[in-house]
Scaffold this motif. Structure first.
Motif, PDB file in Angstrom:
ATOM      1  N   LEU A 258       0.843  -1.209   0.000  1.00  0.00           N
ATOM      2  CA  LEU A 258       0.000   0.000   0.000  1.00  0.00           C
ATOM      3  C   LEU A 258       0.877   1.259   0.000  1.00  0.00           C
ATOM      4  CD1 LEU A 258      -2.751   1.468   0.276  1.00  0.00           C
ATOM      5  CD2 LEU A 258      -2.432   1.360   2.752  1.00  0.00           C
ATOM      6  N   CYS A 261       2.396   1.896  -3.332  1.00  0.00           N
ATOM      7  CA  CYS A 261       1.405   2.349  -4.327  1.00  0.00           C
ATOM      8  C   CYS A 261       0.988   3.787  -4.045  1.00  0.00           C
ATOM      9  CB  CYS A 261       0.187   1.434  -4.322  1.00  0.00           C
ATOM     10  SG  CYS A 261       0.545  -0.191  -4.986  1.00  0.00           S
ATOM     11  N   GLU A 262       0.774   4.099  -2.759  1.00  0.00           N
ATOM     12  CA  GLU A 262       0.334   5.467  -2.426  1.00  0.00           C
ATOM     13  C   GLU A 262       1.368   6.499  -2.880  1.00  0.00           C
ATOM     14  OE1 GLU A 262      -0.703   4.962   1.763  1.00  0.00           O
ATOM     15  OE2 GLU A 262      -2.774   5.504   1.259  1.00  0.00           O
ATOM     16  N   GLU A 263       2.649   6.104  -2.730  1.00  0.00           N
ATOM     17  CA  GLU A 263       3.731   7.020  -3.105  1.00  0.00           C
ATOM     18  C   GLU A 263       3.720   7.300  -4.606  1.00  0.00           C
ATOM     19  OE1 GLU A 263       7.396   5.602  -1.346  1.00  0.00           O
ATOM     20  OE2 GLU A 263       8.535   6.798  -2.809  1.00  0.00           O
ATOM     21  N   THR A 314      -8.471   1.737  -1.895  1.00  0.00           N
ATOM     22  CA  THR A 314      -7.836   3.015  -1.528  1.00  0.00           C
ATOM     23  C   THR A 314      -7.532   3.821  -2.788  1.00  0.00           C
ATOM     24  OG1 THR A 314      -6.841   1.881   0.348  1.00  0.00           O
ATOM     25  CG2 THR A 314      -5.946   4.048  -0.182  1.00  0.00           C
ATOM     26  N   MET A 315      -6.989   3.144  -3.811  1.00  0.00           N
ATOM     27  CA  MET A 315      -6.647   3.839  -5.069  1.00  0.00           C
ATOM     28  C   MET A 315      -7.925   4.256  -5.798  1.00  0.00           C
ATOM     29  SD  MET A 315      -3.475   3.843  -4.791  1.00  0.00           S
ATOM     30  CE  MET A 315      -2.960   3.202  -3.226  1.00  0.00           C
ATOM     31  N   ALA A 318      -9.159   7.354  -4.376  1.00  0.00           N
ATOM     32  CA  ALA A 318      -8.285   8.527  -4.591  1.00  0.00           C
ATOM     33  C   ALA A 318      -8.206   8.919  -6.064  1.00  0.00           C
ATOM     34  CB  ALA A 318      -6.888   8.189  -4.081  1.00  0.00           C
TER      35      ALA A 318
END
Ligand code: PMT
Length: 399
Positions: A258, A261-263, A314-315, A318
């Motif tokens: 996670l 990926c968030e980065e 989450t993606m 966002a």
């Protein structure tokens, strides 16, 4: 498919006569064909045969073309594909060694177009280490090699080395042009892909995980690279080599995946979640081995789990306008129904729903899936994961 200019090279083996059928099969698909032959090939078939079929002189010698003092340059630069079919062991050896002692081999050296060879020879010649190494050299240099067929040979031997059916060769040519047309269509796009399993520690030596091999995600990475994309592959532990050109980010746990990926999600145009992420992790892993019979033994007998973050959801939440988010659904039953549910709950644009368990999906080279979008469901047949990757990216390109 638009008509292409194909330079057909015929070299001197018994399969040379089938070159005429290859020519016809290419013409049937609307292509223009110019033939260039080796001197040895003319011992098997007359250039007149090819001239009559192609309505162009079949060229053999460098000095056959009075109007053109440098035919090997003109031919090699004036075609969309140079197909050498059949290609003998001798011609393959010369191509690999850079020998240019006749019109066909000089044209190969000067050729700026893609080159494809279809080897045809006796089984023992085909299996000879030198021939195989020469073919490998050509592959490494970007020459497309059509695998020889197997079966009964003109010399009486049985095995690999047979010239494939002319229709199969023409189909390989069509597939090559189709692949080339799609190459580069993701140029300038950044694709972020998760692949493989996550592993969730129980103690210093034990973990829970799943059977994902990473093959699906790595196939997607390879296909996206072939289409010109910049690819970042966030991968759990697998035994695969990342495709050349992909940026590999190795992770172990769902939370590491996670974070990786968030980065990177903000920079990505396309996010594909093919990883098999553990939904739960042991609540309280300890950093030493839990010994049997120790006071901690109970923690092995009754592992308490907590839920992992959902990376895809989450993606999906966002997602900015213009970003495409793709997830998978791995189910043992009600595959389409659950897949449709995940399309909505994870705010994905596309869900690749595949059946898993009983030897399906995980770890296999082939996969059968349905592509689910807001506009409907497209069920695909069982196919190699590389081909499924291509179908998935075709679907993504529609967004
Ligand atoms: O790796 P291979 O051996 O080639 O096998 C391929 C595959 C079977 C793993 C692949 O085709 C596949 O189905 N990947 C998704 C596996 C999975 O976790 O499916 P799911 O239905 O449990 O999850 C749905 C989606 O949410 C998936 O995109 C998954 O990546 C994502 N997810 C799930 C849980 C979680 N905590 N975070 C997530 O992002």
């Amino acid at each position: 498919m638009t008509a292409k200019r194909i330079l057909l090279g015929i070299s001197g083996g018994i399969a040379a006569y089938k070159g005429a059928e290859v020519l016809r099969a290419l013409q049937k698909r609307g292509h223009e064909v110019q033939v260039v032959m080796t001197q040895n090939a003319t011992e098997f078939v007359s250039p007149l045969t090819f001239a009559a079929l192609s309505h162009r002189e079949a060229l053999v010698e460098e000095f056959d073309c009075p109007g053109d003092p440098i035919p090997h340059i003109t031919l090699g630069q004036g075609c969309d594909l140079f197909l050498i079919a059949p290609a003998t062991a001798n011609v393959i050896g010369k191509m690999a060694a850079g020998i240019a002692d006749d019109l066909l081999t000089s044209t190969f050296i000067a050729c700026t177009a893609p080159v494809m060879v279809s080897p045809a020879m006796n089984v023992h010649m085909y299996e000879n280490a030198a021939v195989q190494e020469n073919l490998e050299t050509l592959r490494r240099r970007g020459v497309q090699v059509i695998d020889a067929a197997s079966g009964y040979q003109a010399c009486g031997d049985v095995g690999a080395g047979r010239f494939p059916e002319p229709e199969a060769i023409a189909e390989a040519v069509e597939e090559f042009f189709a692949r080339s047309a799609s190459a580069g269509c993701l140029a300038g796009k950044r694709v972020l892909i998760t692949a493989g399993p996550t592993v969730e520690p129980i103690d210093a030596v034990r973990f829970i995980s799943n059977y994902s091999s990473g093959k699906m995600g790595y196939a997607l990475a390879a296909e996206a690279l072939a289409r010109g994309a910049e690819v970042t592959l966030v991968s759990g532990p697998v035994a695969l080599e990342a495709p050349a050109g992909a940026q590999l980010v190795s992770v172990k746990t769902a939370r590491e995946m996670l974070a990786a990926c968030e980065e990177r999600f903000g920079d990505a145009n396309i996010f594909i979640a093919s990883a098999a992420v553990a939904d739960f992790r042991p609540e309280d892993p300890i950093d030493r081995k839990i010994k049997k019979g120790s006071a901690d033994e109970g923690r092995l007998k009754e592992i308490r789990f907590v839920e992992n973050p959902d990376i895809l959801a989450t993606m999906g939440a966002a997602k900015a306008p213009g970003q495409v988010v793709v997830g998978f659904a791995a189910e043992t039953d009600n595959v389409i129904e659950y897949g449709q549910g995940k399309l909505a709950s994870k705010q994905a644009d596309l869900i690749v729903a595949n059946q898993v368990g009983g030897g399906k999906g995980f770890g296999t080279d082939d996969n059968q899936a349905a592509l689910i979008t807001a506009s409907g469901v497209r069920s695909l047949p069982l196919m190699p994961k590389s081909q499924l990757a291509s179908e998935i990216l075709d679907e993504i390109e529609k967004f």
